[in-house]
Design an enzyme around this catalytic site. Structure first.
Site, PDB file in Angstrom:
ATOM      1  N   LYS A  78      -1.377  66.598 -16.698  1.00 20.30           N
ATOM      2  CA  LYS A  78      -0.388  66.086 -17.617  1.00 20.30           C
ATOM      3  C   LYS A  78       0.672  66.585 -17.826  1.00 20.30           C
ATOM      4  O   LYS A  78       1.630  67.353 -17.035  1.00 20.30           O
ATOM      5  CB  LYS A  78      -1.068  66.853 -19.180  1.00 20.30           C
ATOM      6  CG  LYS A  78      -1.092  68.236 -19.145  1.00 20.30           C
ATOM      7  CD  LYS A  78      -0.253  69.043 -19.912  1.00 20.30           C
ATOM      8  CE  LYS A  78      -0.336  70.596 -20.052  1.00 20.30           C
ATOM      9  NZ  LYS A  78       1.131  71.047 -20.363  1.00 20.30           N
TER      10      LYS A  78
ATOM     11  N   ASP B 296      -6.150  74.300 -22.593  1.00 21.16           N
ATOM     12  CA  ASP B 296      -6.054  73.257 -22.750  1.00 21.16           C
ATOM     13  C   ASP B 296      -7.505  72.728 -21.720  1.00 21.16           C
ATOM     14  O   ASP B 296      -7.261  71.499 -21.390  1.00 21.16           O
ATOM     15  CB  ASP B 296      -4.466  72.866 -21.498  1.00 21.16           C
ATOM     16  CG  ASP B 296      -3.796  72.938 -22.119  1.00 21.16           C
ATOM     17  OD1 ASP B 296      -3.728  73.325 -23.077  1.00 21.16           O
ATOM     18  OD2 ASP B 296      -2.292  73.331 -21.312  1.00 21.16           O
TER      19      ASP B 296
END
Ligand code: ATP
Length: 291
Positions: A11, A137
């Site tokens: 990401k 996350d």
């Protein structure tokens, strides 16, 4: 005995704001997360021996029991007591300690893969609840795509997909500890904050220029002064056709957004020429996983 192979994508953050440091020392964040097509590959092979084995192509990665892949597998193993064991191979491509959530996506993909392999029947929400105990996350890495992440990272709101574009990712040969960066961020004294709400609106309007006008990351205030090579990469991309550039996460990875294929290829070559140890990828945005 079954084998499953899955991709674990990296990401970037289109926006990263830290609202405050809480009394418990966690930071309250407001981030726009975006999955990109740079992947680690995880292979899960069922074994008769009921234990977890882990190996990786990357000798530099932390040892078996400290690895997030092992920890995620062990979490399911202890809780659900499956009838078979698993041998896991991690083919590492995402740069380590780079601000690209490499460890978190590997852990997320391990939860997804072993849920399938061991036929545990857990929902996405159940996997996310387990994942957050290993890292803030991880719930996002299970969901993927474009999302607003709040709280300590566990409050997720899916957003419309990022308009298609080229994303040049360059990781200079320095490592940054996420812990160090957060510890040295004066979160309660920040004068400027990125316009995260504006990025959400730009995504809703499918406006790439609206996103590019608002990229921002408060962690640059800590990491950029430590490593001048990060600003050099940002300047190089800006001078060579990037619509906008930013450091991802706690760094040191830099990304540039392009709408022109020739410009992105030329910039990628220049990033390599600038320092042959830079790791350089041309990537595209990836949409959320369908559950
Ligand atoms: P984030 O963007 O979430 O802050 P990062 O990209 O900066 O993460 P990682 O690549 O996840 O950082 O690595 C952070 C630390 O986690 C590494 O120093 C490493 O020792 C440890 N780690 C544990 N498991 C893994 C894994 N599977 N891949 C990479 N690092 C791992």
């Amino acid at each position: 005995m079954n084998t499953i192979q899955l991709k674990a994508p990296a990401k970037i953050n289109l926006g990263l704001d830290v609202l405050r440091k809480r009394e418990d020392n966690y930071h309250e964040v407001k981030m726009i997360m975006q999955t990109i097509d740079i992947y680690d590959i995880l292979t899960f092979s069922e074994t008769e021996e009921t234990k977890i084995q882990f190996e990786s192509n990357d000798p530099g990665i932390c040892s078996e029991k400290d690895n997030l892949v092992y920890k995620a597998a062990n979490l399911l193993f202890q809780k659900y007591n499956p009838a078979t064991g698993v041998s896991i191979h991690l083919d590492k491509h995402i740069p380590v300690a780079a601000g690209m959530a490499g460890g978190s996506t590997d852990a997320a993909t391990t939860l997804i893969g072993l849920n399938q392999l061991w036929e545990l029947g857990l929902s996405t929400e159940e996997l996310q609840k387990l994942g957050v105990t290993l890292g803030a996350d991880i719930p996002y890495c299970i969901m993927r795509g474009t999302a607003l992440s709040e709280g300590i990272g566990e409050i997720l709101t899916p957003l419309p997909p990022m308009p298609d574009c080229f994303i040049l990712v360059a990781k200079p040969p320095v490592s940054v500890s996420t812990k160090y960066v957060y510890e040295n961020l004066h979160a309660n004294e920040l004068k400027e904050h990125p316009d995260v709400d504006g990025i959400v609106e730009a995504l809703e309007r499918n406006s790439l220029s609206g996103i590019c006008d608002r990229l921002g990351n408060v962690l640059e205030t800590v990491t950029l002064p430590l490593h001048p090579c990060i600003q050099d990469l940002k300047d190089l991309m800006t001078a060579n056709g990037a619509l906008s550039v930013l450091m991802s996460g706690s760094g040191p990875t830099v990304f540039g957004i392009y709408n022109d294929q020739d410009a992105v290829k030329k910039s990628a070559a220049l990033c390599k020429k600038n320092n042959s140890q830079n790791r350089v990828f041309i990537s595209r945005p990836v949409e959320a996983l369908q559950s």
